[in-house]
Design a protein around this motif. Sequence first.
Motif, mmCIF file in Angstrom:
data_model
loop_
_atom_site.group_PDB
_atom_site.id
_atom_site.type_symbol
_atom_site.label_atom_id
_atom_site.label_comp_id
_atom_site.label_asym_id
_atom_site.label_seq_id
_atom_site.Cartn_x
_atom_site.Cartn_y
_atom_site.Cartn_z
ATOM 1 N N LEU A 1 52.229 -19.289 36.712
ATOM 2 C CA LEU A 1 53.046 -20.452 37.016
ATOM 3 C C LEU A 1 52.544 -21.634 36.196
ATOM 4 O O LEU A 1 51.342 -21.935 36.200
ATOM 5 C CB LEU A 1 53.008 -20.800 38.497
ATOM 6 N N HIS B 1 60.495 -10.223 40.949
ATOM 7 C CA HIS B 1 60.581 -11.315 39.975
ATOM 8 C C HIS B 1 59.586 -12.435 40.265
ATOM 9 O O HIS B 1 59.643 -13.481 39.632
ATOM 10 C CB HIS B 1 61.998 -11.892 39.967
ATOM 11 N N SER B 2 58.679 -12.230 41.204
ATOM 12 C CA SER B 2 57.677 -13.257 41.499
ATOM 13 C C SER B 2 56.802 -13.479 40.269
ATOM 14 O O SER B 2 56.282 -12.514 39.687
ATOM 15 C CB SER B 2 56.809 -12.819 42.679
ATOM 16 N N PRO B 3 56.609 -14.720 39.844
ATOM 17 C CA PRO B 3 55.837 -14.983 38.623
ATOM 18 C C PRO B 3 54.385 -14.532 38.734
ATOM 19 O O PRO B 3 53.759 -14.666 39.778
ATOM 20 C CB PRO B 3 55.932 -16.509 38.475
ATOM 21 N N ASP B 4 53.881 -13.995 37.632
ATOM 22 C CA ASP B 4 52.452 -13.702 37.529
ATOM 23 C C ASP B 4 51.685 -14.939 37.083
ATOM 24 O O ASP B 4 50.503 -15.081 37.360
ATOM 25 C CB ASP B 4 52.218 -12.581 36.508
ATOM 26 N N VAL C 1 60.097 -15.321 30.731
ATOM 27 C CA VAL C 1 59.859 -16.730 31.059
ATOM 28 C C VAL C 1 61.118 -17.350 31.657
ATOM 29 O O VAL C 1 62.189 -17.330 31.042
ATOM 30 C CB VAL C 1 59.428 -17.531 29.808
ATOM 31 N N ASP C 2 60.991 -17.906 32.854
ATOM 32 C CA ASP C 2 62.067 -18.663 33.500
ATOM 33 C C ASP C 2 61.630 -20.115 33.617
ATOM 34 O O ASP C 2 60.469 -20.398 33.959
ATOM 35 C CB ASP C 2 62.377 -18.105 34.890
ATOM 36 N N SER D 1 55.605 -11.966 34.151
ATOM 37 C CA SER D 1 56.616 -12.959 34.497
ATOM 38 C C SER D 1 55.967 -14.340 34.543
ATOM 39 O O SER D 1 54.940 -14.536 35.201
ATOM 40 C CB SER D 1 57.238 -12.619 35.853
ATOM 41 N N VAL D 2 56.583 -15.285 33.837
ATOM 42 C CA VAL D 2 56.062 -16.653 33.773
ATOM 43 C C VAL D 2 57.119 -17.607 34.313
ATOM 44 O O VAL D 2 58.266 -17.603 33.858
ATOM 45 C CB VAL D 2 55.692 -17.051 32.325
ATOM 46 N N GLY D 3 56.742 -18.411 35.279
ATOM 47 C CA GLY D 3 57.628 -19.450 35.797
ATOM 48 C C GLY D 3 57.157 -20.802 35.306
ATOM 49 O O GLY D 3 55.968 -21.128 35.404
ATOM 50 N N MET E 1 60.507 -21.289 41.885
ATOM 51 C CA MET E 1 59.552 -20.261 41.485
ATOM 52 C C MET E 1 58.401 -20.065 42.475
ATOM 53 O O MET E 1 57.605 -19.130 42.331
ATOM 54 C CB MET E 1 58.987 -20.572 40.100
#
Length: 596
Positions: A431, A426-429, A587-588, A556-558, A413
Amino acid sequence: MPIHTRQEFFFGALSLAIFPASLGFVWYLIDNPKWSCFSDWCISSPLLIRTNLWLFYGFLAFAGVVALFATRIPALNRILSKKPLAKSTISVGELGFSYLMLIMVITASVWNYKYFHDRRVQKWVKDGKPFAGLILDNLYNASGDICAILMGLSIFPVSKNSFLATFLGIPYTSLVQFHIWFSRGLFWTSWFHFGSGLAYLLVIGRNSKQLLVYYFEVDNRKPWGKKEYYIVMGFVAIFSLTFVAMTSLDYVRRRWYNTFFYTHVLVFAFMLFAYLHASSCIYFALPGLLLYTIDGFLRLHSRIAPKKDHLTSVTFETSGYVTLTIATTKAARALPGQFMRVCFPSVSKLEFHPWSIVDSSDTSVTFLFVKSDKSEKEWSSLVVEYLKRMDSEGKVDQVEACLQGPFGKEIEMVKDWSPFSSLSSHSPDVLVFCVGGTGIAASTAAIKRVLLSEKKDAHVFLFWTSRAENLGELSLLKGLSSNGGSRLTIHLFETGQGSQETEEWVTGDSCDTIATPVVKDEKSCIELVSSRTRPDLNQLLLNHVAPLDVSEKVLSVGVFVCGPKGLALGSLTAVNTFRKEHTGFRVDIEVESFYL
């Protein structure tokens, strides 16, 4: 900056070339058994062996192509990285690979059984032998060939220097998982092979005295290569494997690592006697053995090289952790999430242990570790005592170390924050790092990359649980705080003995509001909280991530999790719950668990 160094590319290409070269060499051996077979039972069934070889290499080639595509197609990589089971860290890719392997083994089993049955059934019936004996003998022969296939599958994932990591980027934890699964399959199939052979001898009328001769007696007057010794050789092989299997149990491995480590040398005894038992073993084990030879050469070179790495500093933290920096050029290309194998020759000339990289540069690498609380004679405890002695004598810079690596895969991530990558859709907002114990090490390198980058103002949450105390005084956390600003929130969980159900502020200023991940807040503050309770990731996501919801955008949450089994499985459950209740977030989760 090139993707691979010349050395990485050379040895990666060499390890890849081993597979077609091994297939060609084995193909030649099959046609020339008289000079190339040193087994007591030289398998002389070219059609059978070649069919098994096509299944074996075809399976590996297909899996390799999928893994290669995954390195080039982010959407495929995300699919293969998903965790489909609610209470397991196993990924879609690991499951798919295992199912393919199972299909391949079942196909080979059916084909092998049919091959033996079709060629022997008429003569067996004509001779009036019991039909149960035919079935058992066919099972014995077929299971032996499956053992040979599983032996080959068990060996190749253990090599740390190979194309598997260099070109395919397969996570080290996945390779370890495959090794464990294949090895356990080999263990049980070997005992099935042994049991079916013993049952066959009983069915055709062999008495106990004859069985003792078969399994224990070696008469050197009998000629080799005429199937006079193969049962004894197989008997020695299976009990060598059993001893390795018993010392590899999770209970033993975690409590007596040295016992697990040193008894693994018996694997080579198992392979030797398995080959002396029947020649087909080498046909499938050859590429894995050659891979391991290259890997062993590279690791041995790092151990005996005249130029040794040496310590430049060591800090004995009040929490009990030890932070140390080693002068080396080997970690210049290290990535967040990778590790190196570390040896201190003055403590043990042979033992190498994996340490996650906290920080690295062209001239040094920093690690964090903690000594074992199980025994004062355990390696990490001996290292701490040695470092304390050298520190008190002012000789820290004289401490020699041997480093191997870096190994492992970059934390997925944070890839987009690399200087050599660009941000994707798809870069997380946001982390989230939820780690236990020394899992903080890899997370530190990843967090630094994000905070020091100007690509995107993502908000970072670090939730760290440890049985130690005074976690807030850890030097690496203070380093993170100096770079974090309002984008970084740190929550500590001290769960050791004597911990109470309390929560307190350790250091830093509290923020009344948390900046959203898409708007940079100029106010500099760090939420550094120490909690005496164990982390509830779902509640933490509700408290810290859910308020960031903005109706006009799906955030987006990693989530990166690294820790013991309980933490890993609990985090998977928490993330699944949060996904269901908060559809405004994608969420990934990425999990690396200690329990492998």
